[in-house]
Design a protein around this motif. Structure first.
Motif, PDB file in Angstrom:
ATOM      1  N   LEU A  25       0.861  -1.189   0.000  1.00  0.00           N
ATOM      2  CA  LEU A  25       0.000   0.000   0.000  1.00  0.00           C
ATOM      3  C   LEU A  25       0.892   1.232   0.000  1.00  0.00           C
ATOM      4  O   LEU A  25       1.765   1.374   0.865  1.00  0.00           O
ATOM      5  CB  LEU A  25      -0.891   0.011   1.255  1.00  0.00           C
ATOM      6  CG  LEU A  25      -1.723   1.284   1.465  1.00  0.00           C
ATOM      7  CD1 LEU A  25      -2.797   1.428   0.397  1.00  0.00           C
ATOM      8  CD2 LEU A  25      -2.377   1.285   2.854  1.00  0.00           C
ATOM      9  N   SER A  26       0.693   2.116  -0.981  1.00  0.00           N
ATOM     10  CA  SER A  26       1.459   3.370  -0.978  1.00  0.00           C
ATOM     11  C   SER A  26       0.768   4.393  -1.871  1.00  0.00           C
ATOM     12  O   SER A  26      -0.176   4.071  -2.588  1.00  0.00           O
ATOM     13  CB  SER A  26       2.901   3.138  -1.426  1.00  0.00           C
ATOM     14  OG  SER A  26       2.955   2.958  -2.823  1.00  0.00           O
ATOM     15  N   ARG A  27       1.293   5.613  -1.817  1.00  0.00           N
ATOM     16  CA  ARG A  27       0.621   6.718  -2.519  1.00  0.00           C
ATOM     17  C   ARG A  27       1.165   6.942  -3.917  1.00  0.00           C
ATOM     18  O   ARG A  27       0.552   7.617  -4.720  1.00  0.00           O
ATOM     19  CB  ARG A  27       0.821   8.021  -1.729  1.00  0.00           C
ATOM     20  CG  ARG A  27       0.122   8.054  -0.402  1.00  0.00           C
ATOM     21  CD  ARG A  27       0.507   9.303   0.357  1.00  0.00           C
ATOM     22  NE  ARG A  27       1.957   9.380   0.500  1.00  0.00           N
ATOM     23  CZ  ARG A  27       2.619  10.460   0.882  1.00  0.00           C
ATOM     24  NH1 ARG A  27       1.973  11.568   1.152  1.00  0.00           N
ATOM     25  NH2 ARG A  27       3.929  10.435   0.986  1.00  0.00           N
ATOM     26  N   ASP A  28       2.369   6.450  -4.200  1.00  0.00           N
ATOM     27  CA  ASP A  28       3.096   6.887  -5.389  1.00  0.00           C
ATOM     28  C   ASP A  28       3.053   5.822  -6.486  1.00  0.00           C
ATOM     29  O   ASP A  28       3.717   4.787  -6.395  1.00  0.00           O
ATOM     30  CB  ASP A  28       4.549   7.182  -4.971  1.00  0.00           C
ATOM     31  CG  ASP A  28       5.332   7.848  -6.075  1.00  0.00           C
ATOM     32  OD1 ASP A  28       5.083   7.540  -7.261  1.00  0.00           O
ATOM     33  OD2 ASP A  28       6.207   8.672  -5.753  1.00  0.00           O
ATOM     34  N   GLU A  29       2.294   6.103  -7.556  1.00  0.00           N
ATOM     35  CA  GLU A  29       2.142   5.097  -8.612  1.00  0.00           C
ATOM     36  C   GLU A  29       3.457   4.849  -9.341  1.00  0.00           C
ATOM     37  O   GLU A  29       3.719   3.733  -9.794  1.00  0.00           O
ATOM     38  CB  GLU A  29       1.037   5.501  -9.592  1.00  0.00           C
ATOM     39  CG  GLU A  29       1.219   6.877 -10.181  1.00  0.00           C
ATOM     40  CD  GLU A  29       0.019   7.331 -11.010  1.00  0.00           C
ATOM     41  OE1 GLU A  29      -0.812   6.492 -11.361  1.00  0.00           O
ATOM     42  OE2 GLU A  29      -0.052   8.531 -11.309  1.00  0.00           O
ATOM     43  N   ALA A  30       4.298   5.875  -9.464  1.00  0.00           N
ATOM     44  CA  ALA A  30       5.570   5.679 -10.182  1.00  0.00           C
ATOM     45  C   ALA A  30       6.464   4.705  -9.417  1.00  0.00           C
ATOM     46  O   ALA A  30       7.077   3.803 -10.001  1.00  0.00           O
ATOM     47  CB  ALA A  30       6.277   7.026 -10.369  1.00  0.00           C
ATOM     48  N   LYS A  31       6.521   4.869  -8.094  1.00  0.00           N
ATOM     49  CA  LYS A  31       7.344   3.953  -7.297  1.00  0.00           C
ATOM     50  C   LYS A  31       6.768   2.537  -7.351  1.00  0.00           C
ATOM     51  O   LYS A  31       7.506   1.556  -7.362  1.00  0.00           O
ATOM     52  CB  LYS A  31       7.410   4.422  -5.843  1.00  0.00           C
ATOM     53  CG  LYS A  31       8.361   5.589  -5.634  1.00  0.00           C
ATOM     54  CD  LYS A  31       8.568   5.844  -4.159  1.00  0.00           C
ATOM     55  CE  LYS A  31       9.198   7.204  -3.918  1.00  0.00           C
ATOM     56  NZ  LYS A  31       8.777   7.801  -2.655  1.00  0.00           N
ATOM     57  N   GLN A  32       5.443   2.438  -7.381  1.00  0.00           N
ATOM     58  CA  GLN A  32       4.832   1.113  -7.482  1.00  0.00           C
ATOM     59  C   GLN A  32       5.211   0.464  -8.811  1.00  0.00           C
ATOM     60  O   GLN A  32       5.537  -0.725  -8.866  1.00  0.00           O
ATOM     61  CB  GLN A  32       3.309   1.211  -7.352  1.00  0.00           C
ATOM     62  CG  GLN A  32       2.858   1.608  -5.953  1.00  0.00           C
ATOM     63  CD  GLN A  32       1.384   1.319  -5.704  1.00  0.00           C
ATOM     64  OE1 GLN A  32       0.655   0.918  -6.596  1.00  0.00           O
ATOM     65  NE2 GLN A  32       0.959   1.528  -4.470  1.00  0.00           N
ATOM     66  N   HIS A  33       5.182   1.266  -9.872  1.00  0.00           N
ATOM     67  CA  HIS A  33       5.551   0.721 -11.190  1.00  0.00           C
ATOM     68  C   HIS A  33       6.997   0.214 -11.165  1.00  0.00           C
ATOM     69  O   HIS A  33       7.283  -0.909 -11.590  1.00  0.00           O
ATOM     70  CB  HIS A  33       5.389   1.798 -12.261  1.00  0.00           C
ATOM     71  CG  HIS A  33       5.915   1.378 -13.592  1.00  0.00           C
ATOM     72  ND1 HIS A  33       5.239   0.506 -14.423  1.00  0.00           N
ATOM     73  CD2 HIS A  33       7.089   1.657 -14.214  1.00  0.00           C
ATOM     74  CE1 HIS A  33       5.971   0.284 -15.503  1.00  0.00           C
ATOM     75  NE2 HIS A  33       7.088   0.974 -15.398  1.00  0.00           N
TER      76      HIS A  33
END
Ligand SMILES: O=c1ccn([C@@H]2O[C@H](COP(=O)(O)OP(=O)(O)O[C@H]3O[C@H](CO)[C@@H](O)[C@H](O)[C@H]3O)[C@@H](O)[C@H]2O)c(=O)[nH]1
Length: 356
Positions: free
Chosen positions: A52-60
């Protein structure tokens, strides 16, 4: 307080603490701790990790780097209970690492620190409880002890929120515990990578206060601490890992020595706003009830909450005999020892084998 009426014995709950095939949710899962813990869990054979996190770029980036189907990503924010609940569906365990953790930003925006670190943690605990999660480990910091800045103060309130849950829900299937740790070496934006950059750029290393001390811990040790808490906690427990410390003068000299420039100039800039000279991992009151578990201390929750007379009428003789556990009075490393410790970090691995 080890015989707390709230607490099942560690052995009684140990069966719940199995990781194989289990689903673990990590809040702040794309951060330094979260991604290191995720890799560790996947190696340990978990069934799934919910990030769970806020940052889609880091998730990618993490999805590509890990390339493991057991990782599932949930965009959300601990401030938003619904997004937390969605990430906890099917989760057996939760590691709660999401936080605002920079001292200056929390100082300027204290209500933001309250919303993420206090209310967000409350959301995490309540959502875990509602989802029937077996255990929640909340990550805290030495800055929460005798806190002088908003980051530490909000983390102290997170700790109280976790302990209050343990007191108020003695029959809950959800075991909530806390870990507290000091400076993680080479973490993003911290002083060691700053010194390395200053040396690379040929500018002086900026030193706040040569006599200032900090506990030093590796990212791997912070994962070990959280795992130790996960395996052993009874409701409301707080764990710290014993750690050595050094002065900032020693740290700067050690980084310079390790990089082969022992005489690199140092400029003293003075203490930053909201900064202590020494950090405290456990207060003397906590040391009074702390249980020594080898590399760790375990502090059982003070379960006196509903008995006001115990707060106001009965004192605690033990406290007067103890002192805080601080970065000033823990094992103090010299330059040689600090260099050896730094050498163990993956970021300095390329230097191993070079002239010592
Ligand atoms: O230019 C600089 C910057 C920092 N320092 C010193 O280096 C130490 C460490 O500073 P830093 O790496 O910025 O970490 P802290 O401010 O101590 O906070 C970190 O360590 C905490 C645990 O104590 C975590 O909770 C925080 O999230 C994390 O940012 C401190 O003594 C600073 O005074 C310097 O000497 N020169």
């Amino acid at each position: 307080m080890s015989d707390s009426i709230l607490a099942p014995t560690p052995s009684a709950v140990a069966d719940d603490r199995c990781l194989a095939e289990r689903t673990v949710a990590i809040t702040g899962g794309t951060g330094s701790f979260g991604s290191t813990m995720a890799a560790h869990l996947l190696r340990r054979g978990v069934g799934a990790v919910h990030v769970l996190s806020r940052d889609e770029a880091k998730q990618h980036d993490m999805r590509v780097a890990f390339a493991d189907e057991r990782l599932r990503f949930f965009l959300g924010d601990v401030r938003d209970r619904e997004s937390v609940a969605a990430a906890f569906v099917g989760a057996d365990h939760v590691f709660h690492a999401a936080a605002l953790k920079q001292v200056p930003s929390c100082e300027f925006f204290p209500l933001q620190a309250v919303q993420t670190n206090v209310l967000g943690s409350h959301n995490v605990i309540e959502a875990a409880h509602a989802a029937g999660v077996a255990s929640v480990v909340c990550l805290s910091t030495d800055k929460a002890v005798h806190p002088i800045n908003a980051m530490g103060q909000s983390k102290a309130l997170m700790e109280k929120t976790a302990q209050a849950f343990a007191r108020q829900h003695p029959g809950s299937a959800t075991v909530v515990s806390i870990t507290r740790y000091g400076n993680v070496m080479y973490s993003r934006g911290s002083v060691i990578p700053l010194f390395v950059r200053q040396i690379a750029e040929g500018v002086p290393m900026t030193l706040t206060d040569p006599a200032m001390t900090r506990f030093l811990m590796s990212l791997g040790e912070s994962v070990d601490l959280v795992e130790h808490a996960f395996e052993r906690a009874v409701p409301g427990d707080l764990f710290v890992r014993k750690a050595p410390a050094c002065t900032m003068q020693t740290l700067a000299q050690s980084v310079a020595a390790l990089l082969g420039v022992p005489d690199h100039p140092i400029q003293v800039i003075g203490t930053r706003h909201g900064e202590k000279q020494h950090e405290t991992l456990l207060s003397r009151e906590e040391m009074t009830s702390a249980l020594d578990e080898g590399d760790y201390y375990r502090v059982p929750v003070d379960a006196r909450s509903m008995e006001y007379s115990l707060y106001f009428e009965e004192g605690d003789q033990g406290a007067v005999r103890r002192t805080d556990y601080t970065s000033e009075n823990t094992v103090r490393m010299d330059v040689e020892q600090t260099v050896e410790l730094l050498r163990t970090l993956p970021e300095f691995a390329h230097l191993n084998g070079a002239a010592r």
